[in-house]
Scaffold this motif. Sequence first.
Motif, short mmCIF file in Angstrom:
data_model
loop_
_atom_site.label_atom_id
_atom_site.label_comp_id
_atom_site.label_asym_id
_atom_site.label_seq_id
_atom_site.Cartn_x
_atom_site.Cartn_y
_atom_site.Cartn_z
N VAL A 108 0.69 -1.13 0.03
CA VAL A 108 0.15 -0.03 -0.13
C VAL A 108 0.74 1.22 -0.02
O VAL A 108 1.70 1.35 0.98
CB VAL A 108 -1.02 0.04 1.17
N ILE A 109 0.64 2.14 -1.20
CA ILE A 109 1.47 3.43 -1.10
C ILE A 109 0.65 4.30 -0.41
O ILE A 109 1.28 5.35 0.37
CB ILE A 109 1.76 3.64 -2.46
N ASP A 110 -0.37 4.48 -0.55
CA ASP A 110 -1.11 5.72 -0.17
C ASP A 110 -2.84 5.17 -0.13
O ASP A 110 -3.17 4.66 -0.96
CB ASP A 110 -1.17 6.98 -0.84
N SER A 111 -3.50 5.62 0.77
CA SER A 111 -5.10 5.16 0.83
C SER A 111 -5.91 6.12 1.86
O SER A 111 -5.33 6.63 2.55
CB SER A 111 -5.08 3.74 1.56
N ALA A 128 1.87 14.99 5.22
CA ALA A 128 1.49 14.88 3.99
C ALA A 128 1.91 15.50 2.78
O ALA A 128 2.28 16.72 3.18
CB ALA A 128 -0.21 15.02 3.93
N VAL A 129 1.96 15.07 1.61
CA VAL A 129 2.88 16.00 0.61
C VAL A 129 2.02 15.65 -0.51
O VAL A 129 1.35 14.55 -0.99
CB VAL A 129 4.13 14.91 0.44
N SER A 167 -0.70 13.18 -4.58
CA SER A 167 -0.73 13.62 -3.34
C SER A 167 -0.49 12.18 -2.44
O SER A 167 -1.21 11.20 -2.95
CB SER A 167 -1.80 14.33 -2.62
N CYS A 168 0.35 12.28 -1.36
CA CYS A 168 0.27 10.98 -0.44
C CYS A 168 0.26 11.31 0.80
O CYS A 168 1.09 12.44 1.28
CB CYS A 168 1.66 10.14 -0.67
N ALA A 197 5.10 9.42 -3.34
CA ALA A 197 4.41 10.52 -4.16
C ALA A 197 5.19 10.29 -5.53
O ALA A 197 4.74 10.36 -6.62
CB ALA A 197 4.39 11.75 -3.89
N MET A 198 6.73 10.41 -5.51
CA MET A 198 7.61 10.16 -6.66
C MET A 198 7.54 8.91 -7.55
O MET A 198 7.49 9.20 -8.43
CB MET A 198 9.08 10.57 -6.13
#
Length: 363
Positions: free
Chosen positions: A142-145, A243-244, A256-257, A270-271
Amino acid sequence: MSNDRLTSLLEEYAQLETQMEDPSIHADQALVRRVGRRFAELAPIYAANAELEAARADLAAAKELAAEDSAFASEVEAVAAMVAPLEEKLGEMLIPRDPSDAKDVIVEIKAGEGGQESALFAGDLLRMYTRYAERHGWIVEVIDSQESDLGGVKDISVAVKTKGVPEGGHGVWSRMKWEGGVHRVQRVPVTESQGRIHTSAAGVLVLPEAEEVDVEIGPNDLRIDVFRSSGPGGQSVNTTDSAVRITHLPTGTVVSCQNEKSQLQNKESAMRILRSRLLVMAQEEANAAASDSRKAQVRTVDRSERIRTYNYPQNRITDHRIGYTAYNLDLVLGGELDAVLDALAEADRAARLAGGSEISRRP
């Protein structure tokens, strides 16, 4: 069969083999992965060509014997019958394949129309892909959720990766690339008290995961903003600006992540997504003929713009791109996706053999 293309690929195979035998390559693990994956892609072509050459040599020997003794004529026919299928097999292998087939992927799932029901369905799709990955021995990260209030997902990004070098160069992308688009569900929502069937949708975007060398990003191409993470309902889940949000200024792409507690980790996540999106954009620009591959994925998550329907009352799954229908929805949602993906891959193979483009991923 293109002799020039075969010669070029066999030369590349020999160069990669030499490169892999060089001990110095192991100082750069990213390079090892790239070389190993390309070598694995070309290995079946090398093996098929070797098999064909051996059969042709056997045929030549049989013809020589038959010229001296007619009793060997039947052997000539038997060996000749083996050559044609091998030529056909190698010819199919030489059809240019998707350059990203060996890559891992980033899968983004977004809830669309249908409110909470759509978010619950997005969660079902996530579980389906997770179980499918487990069946193949892949890793899901999971990268972002962003979760919904009832346990579904509003928006989630996951990386799906092979362990080591994929066999034959068939990485996750070679299978999962068919999943990009709008998925529609027809069922009685858990929030429905009257037992009525509702239709909602969730969007899936599949990106080949890019490595740093795949995409060049200049130091002045990015604007990076930080903010506080938020959870279901919008409440803050962090007291720091972890958060970025990264904006790629030349293309206007925004990622955004907020999943990690560390600002640095969120930036790295995010990258990863940004590089993969830019890689797809660069591939489309380089090959206009394939330019609708990403357009055919999620543009707007609308119920009418669909690639597949999941009908719970009939236990039916229908892929609208190729007219595929099966009545084993429960098994598919449990991760048994191979029959669907095999049908899509075969339709694509037939289209390419016929000299056309790949099958449309457009609904």
